[in-house]
Structure formats: structure tokens, C-alpha cells
Design a protein around this motif. Structure first.
Motif, PDB file in Angstrom:
ATOM      1  N   PHE A   1     -11.619  -0.368  -2.421  1.00  0.00           N
ATOM      2  CA  PHE A   1     -10.187  -0.371  -2.162  1.00  0.00           C
ATOM      3  C   PHE A   1      -9.933  -0.377  -0.665  1.00  0.00           C
ATOM      4  O   PHE A   1     -10.813  -0.110   0.145  1.00  0.00           O
ATOM      5  CB  PHE A   1      -9.517   0.865  -2.794  1.00  0.00           C
ATOM      6  CG  PHE A   1      -9.684   0.955  -4.279  1.00  0.00           C
ATOM      7  CD1 PHE A   1      -8.806   0.283  -5.118  1.00  0.00           C
ATOM      8  CD2 PHE A   1     -10.720   1.695  -4.836  1.00  0.00           C
ATOM      9  CE1 PHE A   1      -8.956   0.349  -6.488  1.00  0.00           C
ATOM     10  CE2 PHE A   1     -10.873   1.764  -6.204  1.00  0.00           C
ATOM     11  CZ  PHE A   1      -9.987   1.091  -7.042  1.00  0.00           C
TER      12      PHE A   1
ATOM     13  N   VAL B   1      -6.943   1.011   2.259  1.00  0.00           N
ATOM     14  CA  VAL B   1      -5.763   1.821   2.537  1.00  0.00           C
ATOM     15  C   VAL B   1      -5.300   1.471   3.942  1.00  0.00           C
ATOM     16  O   VAL B   1      -5.952   0.709   4.659  1.00  0.00           O
ATOM     17  CB  VAL B   1      -6.088   3.334   2.432  1.00  0.00           C
ATOM     18  CG1 VAL B   1      -6.473   3.705   1.006  1.00  0.00           C
ATOM     19  CG2 VAL B   1      -7.194   3.723   3.411  1.00  0.00           C
TER      20      VAL B   1
ATOM     21  N   LYS C   1      -2.870   2.013  -2.621  1.00  0.00           N
ATOM     22  CA  LYS C   1      -4.105   1.342  -2.231  1.00  0.00           C
ATOM     23  C   LYS C   1      -4.020  -0.127  -2.627  1.00  0.00           C
ATOM     24  O   LYS C   1      -3.137  -0.540  -3.392  1.00  0.00           O
ATOM     25  CB  LYS C   1      -5.308   2.004  -2.888  1.00  0.00           C
ATOM     26  CG  LYS C   1      -5.252   2.019  -4.417  1.00  0.00           C
ATOM     27  CD  LYS C   1      -6.402   2.805  -5.007  1.00  0.00           C
ATOM     28  CE  LYS C   1      -6.290   2.856  -6.536  1.00  0.00           C
ATOM     29  NZ  LYS C   1      -7.371   3.643  -7.157  1.00  0.00           N
TER      30      LYS C   1
ATOM     31  N   ILE D   1       0.832  -1.207   0.000  1.00  0.00           N
ATOM     32  CA  ILE D   1       0.000   0.000   0.000  1.00  0.00           C
ATOM     33  C   ILE D   1       0.865   1.255   0.000  1.00  0.00           C
ATOM     34  O   ILE D   1       0.524   2.261  -0.636  1.00  0.00           O
ATOM     35  CB  ILE D   1      -0.966  -0.015   1.208  1.00  0.00           C
ATOM     36  CG1 ILE D   1      -1.984  -1.162   1.045  1.00  0.00           C
ATOM     37  CG2 ILE D   1      -1.699   1.318   1.345  1.00  0.00           C
ATOM     38  CD1 ILE D   1      -2.902  -1.354   2.229  1.00  0.00           C
TER      39      ILE D   1
ATOM     40  N   THR E   1      -5.972  -2.103   8.217  1.00  0.00           N
ATOM     41  CA  THR E   1      -6.419  -1.530   6.955  1.00  0.00           C
ATOM     42  C   THR E   1      -7.793  -0.897   7.145  1.00  0.00           C
ATOM     43  O   THR E   1      -8.506  -1.178   8.109  1.00  0.00           O
ATOM     44  CB  THR E   1      -6.504  -2.595   5.841  1.00  0.00           C
ATOM     45  OG1 THR E   1      -7.370  -3.656   6.278  1.00  0.00           O
ATOM     46  CG2 THR E   1      -5.145  -3.151   5.505  1.00  0.00           C
TER      47      THR E   1
END
Length: 648
Positions: free
Chosen positions: A632, A634, A596, A591, A626
Motif C-alpha cells: 500500500f 500512504v 491508503k 488517500i 507518497t
């Protein structure tokens, strides 16, 4: 401090109620003249009067014609004192009797009887009328009330009547201005340029311009734009006053008679009302349980089914506990008075008082605990009510405020009862409320029984439960504050520990037999071979040709989780802490480089596809490593923390 009263004027049609009010107050209006011409009034006529002492009153002249029964009850409902008008030339009539019954039913306990039209009868006729009045009022609160003679032709005698009314009004306990604001709406008007104006008598509390109010039972909120009392603008109004309130941005069609204005934090809307009710002697016939009748409560009129709790049918002159099942919700409070009539009949036949608004139907299977609570309310037994409520809801703590909201008693009464119960060690505090110590300790024993400590060599593994599993096994709600209090107490005492949302006996207290030791070794060996890929009990069994019982494998997996040797994932999957550490390192690196992570990146990061990776991803989200944003992921707030912390 100003005192405000509402005085209801009732009596047989044509017995001079309107003329009495007009004479005493000097009220002049088209409505009065119209009613006088017809010899009856269809609407309640309101007239203000300020006595010489400064006491302010509003006279409510209610219609007598049975066709206007709704308006008559609406007019009498909020009054503090009643005047029964009896014409000297006619004496007591059937509507006189009915109005006296209604006044008593609505909980009014102060009044004056006025013998009207005395200029149309001689002394003998007046004396006979007074004798009839004495017979009528015997065994009622009017028995000691004065009987005053009145004639519109003798203004010089009106002063004595006003003094008598004022003296009686002063004996009425003042309404409670320190309680939350509450008003039953009895009129709704539309004013050009201002919008909707609702009118009623403030039952309790006070209200100011620009304050927020709630309209029940709909629950909509509005703001007070301006207020009037008897046509005069005012910035505030208090309990006992009649007031007209202009509501901000409320459509005229959305407000009706029978609704309630309350302060935003209060109000009780229900479809079921548990109450004490009775039939009057002149009701005409007994009624069976599940009959449908009309309920007059406040300014609302609603159809309801009557379900008797402690009898199968109710005879005239008797009382019972009943649940009203309403065909639409209403807003009411414990202690509210009501009257009932048969459907399509403009004659009241009984009434009573609300004991407890309810959100659940009365069931015979649970009758004993529910009836015990209502009986205590009937008998004004605060101690009995506290005990009955705690018995009925053993896993719910109740504070004095909670109990006061559900009952007829003030909060201070329950503060004293709880103080005594704690002093005698019969109650125990849970949060802001209390439960019975006996019930609390019973739940404590039941929870501990679920987590029995195995002995050395016993071929079983200590159970491990989520709070929902504990609740299901004990037959209570997982949200129970008492259950959470018990679990926290057992953890504090070292009997249980909490790990990853699961309760279990501390790992150091569990020993394995030789068979389970061998199985644990095989499982850990298999888990290490799987590497970063999660596995299930079924996968382990299939790899080992089903040589182990599935139940035994599941037990040892739970044990290994309790030893911090495995991490449980969604879907019954497991993975080692070392594998998760490696996954975390890969995710952080990926990441940081790519910005991402998407589901398509699973193969690159984990070495396997989406179906296997979903459980791992959800675990990373749950631990804060996360954070998911649409499709998605991140880095989360805890991306820099060590993934797995050893259980302390």
C-alpha cells in the motif's frame, strides 16, 4: 613511567639457554625441569624479572630444535632485545648461525652474547670460543655487543651479566603506547570457570579490563574480563608487557595461535601482502616467481605463492619486491617483519618486511604505478610515496591519516608534506584529503568536454547526464569523491546545473534550430494530448508514423526536461508538470478519504492500469509525496508541497 621489555634467549640446542634464564630469574617450573631432562625445550618458556632500577623484563627462552621452528619464531617475534647463548666447550654451531640470522631478519637491533658453561672449559678454550663469536657477529648489530661469560656454578658473577643486559635494554626505543592496541596471540588456554585466555606481548598501545577488542582476521569482537601479567591480576597493561587476557563469550575452539587482538577501530586483514623480501646467502638455491613457500609473520604461519614484481627469479643474497598471495587471510600492518621457508622444510631461508597489505592482485599491466609506491616505501621516501599514491589513484583524495595507515610513515610526516604541496600549488584539497592539482584540472577539462555548448543553429541538443553516465564515459567510479567535487564546482561556477539527478548546461544557454523548434512543438502538443498518461519516444514516433528520427526525438525530450516542460519517469517515460499536479491532487484526495492507496486503485485515480501507473507511482515515492508500506501507499512527508518546483 614504567618501561617493559621482552628479551629473547636463542642459541644452539644444549647450550644452556634454559639454565641461563632459570639462574637469572629464579624461575622454577615443571616445564623447565622437563626441558632440562630432555636437553631441549619444545615450547617457549617465559620468565619475568624486575631489575634493581625498576625496569621490568620478560625472558623468552625459545626452542632450538628445528622440529619446533614455529614456536621458535613465535617466541622471537615480539622481543626487543636478543641474547645469543654459545657454550664455551662447543663454540659456535650451525643453529647459532641460524638463530642470529633469524634475530636480524625479525628486526631486532639490540643484544648480548653470553658464553655459557665456562666452568667446563679452560681459559684457552673460552678465548677461542670468543674469537668464533667475533667472527660470527662481524657486520651484524652484535658486532659491538658485549660478550659476557656465564656459569651456573658462579652465582657471584651473575650480577655483572644482569647489569649488562639492563644497560642494553635501556638503549632500546620504547614501544609506542599512544598507538591503537595490538597483540599477536602466541598461546591459547582454557580455564575452568573463566573460559578462553589468550596470551601474547603487546606490540603497541595499551589495554584495560572491560575494554572491547577485536579478533582478527575473523573480525569478532569481545570484552576483556580480566588480565594477568606473569600470573598477577592487573587492571591495565601497556606496550612491551606480556599479558594473558580472558575473553568474554569467545569459544576456545574459535581462537588460534597466529590471530591478532586489536582495538575495534583498527586492524588490516588481507589476502595479499606487498613486501620487500630477500634470500639468505645460505638459502641453498634460487627461487622462481610463483613458487609456494611458508610465511612466518607474527605468530601466524601460512602458505603463500610468491609473485616477484621486479624480477623473474631471486638468487641467494639478493632482495626484490614480492607479492605474497596467501592461502588464507591474515592480519598485518606495514612494517611487520617476516621470515620464509620452503614447504616441508624446517629451515628458514629468508625474510623481509611488509610494505603494504593489499586487497588486489599484482598485475604486470599496472606494475609501474604500484612499484613506484613500493620503491618509495623501500627507500623511506615520504615525499615520493605521496606523489606515487596520488598518481596511482588520481580520483581518490588522501588525508594524512589515510596515507599513514597505508605506509610506514607517521601521520605528522604527511601533514608536513601536504602543507608544502599546498603552498607550492601542486595539491588541491578535496574534502579531508588532497589530490594533485594537475590531475584535478585534467578531470575538470574532461567533464566540461562532455557538456559542450552548441552554437546557434547547430542541429544538436546539449547532452544531459546522470553522475553514473559521466563516470562511465570518463572510466572512473561514480562514487569518486573527486568527481563529485568537480561537478559541484562546475555547478557553483554556473557551467552546469543539476536537475532531478541529471547534470546539464543551464537551459538559458541552449538555442534550437528551426527543425528542433518544430519538433519540440509537436512533442509538447502530443504530451498535452496524453493528459495524465505517460508516454515514451517510441509512442510519439508510432503516433506520428515514424516521420522523426528516434535519436532526434530523444534529444528534444531531454531538452524539454531541461526547460522544465516535461518530467522524466522510470522506463524512458515522460509526463507534463501540469499532469503531475493533477495526479497529486487526486492521490491526496483519495488517500485522505480511503486511508491508503493500492495498485488496484490505479484505474479509479489515474484512468489507466498498473503497467502505465508504476512509473508515476515510483516518481511520487521518490519525491516524497507518497510512501510505500508493503503493498500500500500512504501520504509521504512532502505530500503538501507543490509537486514541481521550477529550476532556479
Amino acid at each position: 613511567m614504567n618501561r617493559y621489555f621482552t628479551i629473547g634467549v636463542a642459541g644452539h640446542a644444549g647450550h644452556g639457554k634454559t639454565a641461563l634464564v632459570q639462574s637469572l630469574t629464579g624461575m622454577k617450573s615443571d616445564k623447565v625441569r622437563e626441558g632440562k631432562e630432555k636437553n631441549q625445550s619444545s615450547q617457549c618458556l617465559i620468565a619475568p624479572l624486575q631489575f634493581a632500577s625498576g625496569v621490568q623484563a620478560a625472558f623468552v627462552d625459545v626452542p632450538a630444535n628445528p622440529s619446533y621452528l614455529k614456536n621458535m619464531v613465535r617466541g622471537l617475534y615480539p622481543v626487543d632485545m636478543a641474547i645469543i647463548a654459545v657454550a664455551a666447550d662447543e663454540g659456535v654451531m650451525h643453529q647459532t648461525r641460524e638463530h642470529l640470522q633469524i634475530v636480524q631478519c625479525l628486526g631486532i637491533h639490540a643484544g648480548v652474547v653470553v658464553l655459557t658453561k665456562t666452568d667446563l672449559a679452560d681459559e684457552e678454550i673460552c678465548s677461542l670460543a670468543e674469537m668464533e663469536i667475533n667472527d660470527l657477529t662481524e657486520n651484524t648489530f652484535f658486532a659491538d655487543a658485549p660478550v659476557c661469560r656465564f656459569s651456573t656454578a658462579r652465582p657471584d658473577k651473575w650480577g655483572h651479566l644482569l647489569e649488562t643486559i639492563e644497560s642494553g635494554a635501556k638503549k632500546v626505543p620504547p614501544r609506542q603506547a599512544d598507538l591503537p592496541f595490538r597483540l599477536w596471540i602466541d598461546q591459547v588456554k582454557q580455564s575452568a570457570g573463566f573460559g578462553t585466555i589468550v596470551t601474547g606481548t603487546i606490540l603497541q598501545g595499551s589495554i584495560r579490563v572491560n575494554e572491547t577488542v577485536k579478533i582478527e582476521p575473523e573480525g569478532r569482537q569481545s570484552r576483556v574480563r580480566f588480565m594477568e601479567t606473569h600470573g598477577i591480576r592487573t587492571g591495565s597493561a601497556a606496550a612491551g608487557q606480556r599479558v594473558g587476557i580472558n575473553l568474554h563469550k569467545i569459544a576456545f575452539q574459535s581462537v588460534k595461535k597466529g590471530m591478532v587482538l586489536t582495538s575495534p577501530e583498527t586492524g588490516s586483514v588481507c589476502r595479499f601482502i606487498n613486501a620487500e623480501t630477500g634470500l639468505w646467502e645460505n638459502a641453498g638455491r634460487p627461487v622462481n616467481s610463483r613458487i609456494r613457500m611458508r610465511l612466518f609473520i607474527g605468530t601466524a604461519v601460512v602458505s603463500a605463492m610468491l609473485v616477484f614484481m621486479d624480477t623473474d627469479f631471486l638468487e641467494p643474497g639478493r632482495k626484490c619486491l614480492v607479492q605474497f598471495r596467501l592461502n588464507r587471510p591474515v592480519s598485518c600492518m606495514p612494517g611487520d617483519r617476516f621470515a620464509v621457508s620452503f614447504l616441508n622444510d624446517n629451515r628458514l631461508v629468508g625474510g623481509g618486511r611488509v610494505l603494504a597489505p593489499s586487497d588486489e592482485k599484482f598485475r604486470k599491466a599496472k606494475a609501474s604505478s604500484q612499484i613506484a609506491c613500493l620503491k618509495a616505501l623501500q627507500e623511506n621516501d615520504s615525499s615520493g610515496y605521496l606523489g606515487a599514491v596520488l598518481d596511482r589513484y588520481p580520483n581518490t583524495p588522501f588525508s594524512p591519516a589515510d596515507l599513514a595507515d597505508r605506509s610506514l610513515f607517521p601521520e605528522s610526516v604527511f601533514e608536513d608534506e601536504i602543507r608544502r604541496g599546498l603552498g607550492k600549488d601542486k595539491l588541491i584539497r578535496v574534502g579531508d584529503g588532497v589530490v594533485k592539482r594537475q590531475q584535478y584540472e585534467k578531470l575538470l577539462r574532461e567533464v566540461r568536454a562532455l557538456f559542450k555548448k552548441p552554437s546557434v543553429g547547430q542541429k544538436s541538443i546539449q547532452p544531459r547526464f546522470h553522475i553514473r553516465e559521466v563516470a562511465d564515459r570518463l572510466g572512473i567510479l561514480a562514487e569518486s569523491e573527486v568527481l563529485h567535487h568537480v561537478m559541484a564546482r562546475l555547478c557553483a561556477q554556473g557551467h552546469l546545473c543539476l536537475f532531478k539527478g541529471y547534470y546539464q548546461v543551464p537551459a538559458h544557454s541552449v538555442r534550437l534550430s528551426a527543425d528542433y523548434k518544430n519538433l519540440a512543438s509537436s512533442v509538447m502538443e502530443f504530451a498535452n494530448e496524453c493528459g495524465l498518461k505517460p508516454f515514451t519516444a517510441g509512442h510519439f514516433n508510432k503516433t506520428h508514423h515514424d516521420q522523426y528520427e528516434k535519436a532526434r526525438v530523444e534529444k528534444i525530450l531531454r531538452f524539454l526536461v531541461s526547460q522544465n516542460k516535461l518530467i522524466p519517469l522510470e522506463g524512458g517515460k515522460f509526463i507534463t508538470p501540469d499532469a503531475v499536479r493533477q495526479i497529486r491532487e487526486r492521490m491526496v484526495s483519495f488517500i485522505k478519504e480511503q486511508g491508503k492507496f493500492s495498485i488496484r486503485d490505479c484505474h479509479d485515480v489515474f484512468g489507466y492500469g498498473r503497467s502505465q501507473a508504476v512509473a508515476v507511482l515510483e516518481y511520487l515515492d521518490e519525491t516524497g509525496m507518497t510512501k510505500r508500506l508493503e503493498n500500500f501507499r500512504v501520504l509521504g512527508p512532502d505530500a503538501g508541497l507543490p509537486e514541481f518546483q521550477q529550476q532556479k
